[in-house]
Design a protein around this motif. Sequence first.
Motif, PDB file in Angstrom:
ATOM      1  N   VAL A  30     -68.956   2.720  65.406  1.00 43.58           N
ATOM      2  CA  VAL A  30     -69.926   1.818  66.006  1.00 43.58           C
ATOM      3  C   VAL A  30     -71.006   2.646  66.679  1.00 43.58           C
ATOM      4  O   VAL A  30     -70.769   3.782  67.102  1.00 43.58           O
ATOM      5  N   LEU A  31     -72.181   2.073  66.775  1.00 41.63           N
ATOM      6  CA  LEU A  31     -73.301   2.716  67.439  1.00 41.63           C
ATOM      7  C   LEU A  31     -73.285   2.369  68.924  1.00 41.63           C
ATOM      8  O   LEU A  31     -72.755   1.317  69.310  1.00 41.63           O
ATOM      9  N   PRO A  32     -73.871   3.221  69.759  1.00 44.66           N
ATOM     10  CA  PRO A  32     -73.880   2.933  71.195  1.00 44.66           C
ATOM     11  C   PRO A  32     -74.436   1.543  71.536  1.00 44.66           C
ATOM     12  O   PRO A  32     -73.904   0.869  72.422  1.00 44.66           O
ATOM     13  N   GLU A  33     -75.447   1.097  70.815  1.00 44.77           N
ATOM     14  CA  GLU A  33     -76.037  -0.213  71.136  1.00 44.77           C
ATOM     15  C   GLU A  33     -75.104  -1.384  70.812  1.00 44.77           C
ATOM     16  O   GLU A  33     -75.331  -2.501  71.262  1.00 44.77           O
ATOM     17  N   GLN A  34     -74.037  -1.146  70.086  1.00 45.52           N
ATOM     18  CA  GLN A  34     -73.079  -2.201  69.762  1.00 45.52           C
ATOM     19  C   GLN A  34     -71.964  -2.334  70.798  1.00 45.52           C
ATOM     20  O   GLN A  34     -71.266  -3.351  70.838  1.00 45.52           O
ATOM     21  N   VAL A  35     -71.788  -1.319  71.621  1.00 44.65           N
ATOM     22  CA  VAL A  35     -70.642  -1.260  72.535  1.00 44.65           C
ATOM     23  C   VAL A  35     -70.618  -2.416  73.533  1.00 44.65           C
ATOM     24  O   VAL A  35     -69.589  -3.068  73.719  1.00 44.65           O
ATOM     25  N   THR A 118     -62.292   1.235  66.373  1.00 45.24           N
ATOM     26  CA  THR A 118     -63.532   1.886  65.967  1.00 45.24           C
ATOM     27  C   THR A 118     -63.736   3.148  66.791  1.00 45.24           C
ATOM     28  O   THR A 118     -63.146   3.318  67.856  1.00 45.24           O
ATOM     29  N   SER A 119     -64.594   4.010  66.296  1.00 40.63           N
ATOM     30  CA  SER A 119     -64.956   5.250  66.974  1.00 40.63           C
ATOM     31  C   SER A 119     -66.443   5.190  67.316  1.00 40.63           C
ATOM     32  O   SER A 119     -67.254   4.753  66.490  1.00 40.63           O
ATOM     33  N   LEU A 120     -66.789   5.614  68.520  1.00 36.91           N
ATOM     34  CA  LEU A 120     -68.189   5.643  68.934  1.00 36.91           C
ATOM     35  C   LEU A 120     -68.902   6.798  68.235  1.00 36.91           C
ATOM     36  O   LEU A 120     -68.598   7.969  68.478  1.00 36.91           O
ATOM     37  N   GLN A 121     -69.809   6.457  67.359  1.00 42.41           N
ATOM     38  CA  GLN A 121     -70.534   7.463  66.578  1.00 42.41           C
ATOM     39  C   GLN A 121     -71.349   8.368  67.510  1.00 42.41           C
ATOM     40  O   GLN A 121     -72.145   7.891  68.318  1.00 42.41           O
ATOM     41  N   GLY A 122     -71.125   9.664  67.430  1.00 47.82           N
ATOM     42  CA  GLY A 122     -71.847  10.622  68.258  1.00 47.82           C
ATOM     43  C   GLY A 122     -71.255  10.826  69.636  1.00 47.82           C
ATOM     44  O   GLY A 122     -71.705  11.697  70.379  1.00 47.82           O
ATOM     45  N   GLY A 123     -70.269  10.008  69.994  1.00 42.01           N
ATOM     46  CA  GLY A 123     -69.568  10.165  71.257  1.00 42.01           C
ATOM     47  C   GLY A 123     -70.448  10.090  72.493  1.00 42.01           C
ATOM     48  O   GLY A 123     -71.537   9.510  72.481  1.00 42.01           O
ATOM     49  N   LEU A 124     -69.945  10.686  73.570  1.00 38.17           N
ATOM     50  CA  LEU A 124     -70.653  10.654  74.843  1.00 38.17           C
ATOM     51  C   LEU A 124     -71.972  11.417  74.761  1.00 38.17           C
ATOM     52  O   LEU A 124     -72.934  11.059  75.445  1.00 38.17           O
ATOM     53  N   VAL A 125     -72.037  12.422  73.920  1.00 37.70           N
ATOM     54  CA  VAL A 125     -73.288  13.178  73.776  1.00 37.70           C
ATOM     55  C   VAL A 125     -74.409  12.236  73.325  1.00 37.70           C
ATOM     56  O   VAL A 125     -75.497  12.204  73.923  1.00 37.70           O
ATOM     57  N   ARG A 126     -74.158  11.457  72.285  1.00 35.89           N
ATOM     58  CA  ARG A 126     -75.177  10.513  71.802  1.00 35.89           C
ATOM     59  C   ARG A 126     -75.458   9.443  72.850  1.00 35.89           C
ATOM     60  O   ARG A 126     -76.603   9.054  73.069  1.00 35.89           O
ATOM     61  N   TRP A 127     -74.392   8.942  73.481  1.00 35.35           N
ATOM     62  CA  TRP A 127     -74.526   7.927  74.515  1.00 35.35           C
ATOM     63  C   TRP A 127     -75.519   8.397  75.588  1.00 35.35           C
ATOM     64  O   TRP A 127     -76.436   7.671  75.963  1.00 35.35           O
ATOM     65  N   LYS A 128     -75.331   9.620  76.068  1.00 31.26           N
ATOM     66  CA  LYS A 128     -76.193  10.164  77.118  1.00 31.26           C
ATOM     67  C   LYS A 128     -77.594  10.479  76.591  1.00 31.26           C
ATOM     68  O   LYS A 128     -78.582  10.228  77.289  1.00 31.26           O
ATOM     69  N   THR A 129     -77.685  10.998  75.365  1.00 30.27           N
ATOM     70  CA  THR A 129     -78.983  11.322  74.762  1.00 30.27           C
ATOM     71  C   THR A 129     -79.855  10.076  74.662  1.00 30.27           C
ATOM     72  O   THR A 129     -81.072  10.146  74.823  1.00 30.27           O
ATOM     73  N   GLU A 130     -79.233   8.935  74.413  1.00 24.14           N
ATOM     74  CA  GLU A 130     -79.958   7.669  74.319  1.00 24.14           C
ATOM     75  C   GLU A 130     -80.257   7.067  75.694  1.00 24.14           C
ATOM     76  O   GLU A 130     -80.797   5.965  75.785  1.00 24.14           O
ATOM     77  N   GLY A 131     -79.906   7.779  76.760  1.00 26.82           N
ATOM     78  CA  GLY A 131     -80.219   7.333  78.111  1.00 26.82           C
ATOM     79  C   GLY A 131     -79.313   6.248  78.657  1.00 26.82           C
ATOM     80  O   GLY A 131     -79.656   5.558  79.611  1.00 26.82           O
ATOM     81  N   ARG A 132     -78.130   6.130  78.100  1.00 23.05           N
ATOM     82  CA  ARG A 132     -77.187   5.113  78.554  1.00 23.05           C
ATOM     83  C   ARG A 132     -76.450   5.621  79.799  1.00 23.05           C
ATOM     84  O   ARG A 132     -76.289   6.816  79.988  1.00 23.05           O
ATOM     85  N   PRO A 133     -76.003   4.709  80.662  1.00 23.75           N
ATOM     86  CA  PRO A 133     -75.414   5.120  81.945  1.00 23.75           C
ATOM     87  C   PRO A 133     -74.059   5.802  81.817  1.00 23.75           C
ATOM     88  O   PRO A 133     -73.234   5.442  80.980  1.00 23.75           O
ATOM     89  N   VAL A 134     -73.869   6.785  82.684  1.00 29.07           N
ATOM     90  CA  VAL A 134     -72.611   7.516  82.792  1.00 29.07           C
ATOM     91  C   VAL A 134     -72.255   7.558  84.270  1.00 29.07           C
ATOM     92  O   VAL A 134     -73.124   7.736  85.122  1.00 29.07           O
ATOM     93  N   ALA A 135     -70.984   7.373  84.573  1.00 33.33           N
ATOM     94  CA  ALA A 135     -70.521   7.367  85.952  1.00 33.33           C
ATOM     95  C   ALA A 135     -69.526   8.491  86.190  1.00 33.33           C
ATOM     96  O   ALA A 135     -68.976   9.070  85.240  1.00 33.33           O
ATOM     97  N   ALA A 136     -69.274   8.778  87.455  1.00 31.44           N
ATOM     98  CA  ALA A 136     -68.234   9.728  87.819  1.00 31.44           C
ATOM     99  C   ALA A 136     -66.888   9.015  87.665  1.00 31.44           C
ATOM    100  O   ALA A 136     -66.785   7.829  87.957  1.00 31.44           O
ATOM    101  N   PRO A 137     -65.860   9.729  87.178  1.00 28.92           N
ATOM    102  CA  PRO A 137     -64.546   9.079  87.045  1.00 28.92           C
ATOM    103  C   PRO A 137     -63.950   8.773  88.411  1.00 28.92           C
ATOM    104  O   PRO A 137     -64.269   9.428  89.395  1.00 28.92           O
TER     105      PRO A 137
END
Length: 141
Positions: A30-35, A118-137
Amino acid sequence: MNDVKRHAAQSHVQSASGIVASAKAEIREVLPEQVEDLLQAGAVLLDVREHDERVRDGIITGDLHAPRGLLEWCVDPQSSTFITALRPERPVIIYCRSGNRSALAAQVMEKMGYGDVTSLQGGLVRWKTEGRPVAAPQAIL
């Protein structure tokens, strides 16, 4: 005789990238925009990275964590370490750093009887590259 067996075994070794490519050919990505839509429809998000990666690089908010090395036990309802939110009938989106370990994890979960993985295509690297939010665990108690 041992040298002959060792040489024969080495000639049939498949590369890690070959194993990942085979897994990606068998699973859905799946693409990040589908998550977000998938999560709103009831899917769970599973991070298979190691703890230190989560601390260093952050997480996608609301995820569950099962390091790839423990995955089979975390998703097995008969295991004492089963993550109860991961029911075989519930959709699962798996992510890692770049989408390779998550592809392998998706393949394993399908073999274990999970029907919608499903698997997130490109993983967290792609997620962050697309400017999507990331939080501290969350802190581990």
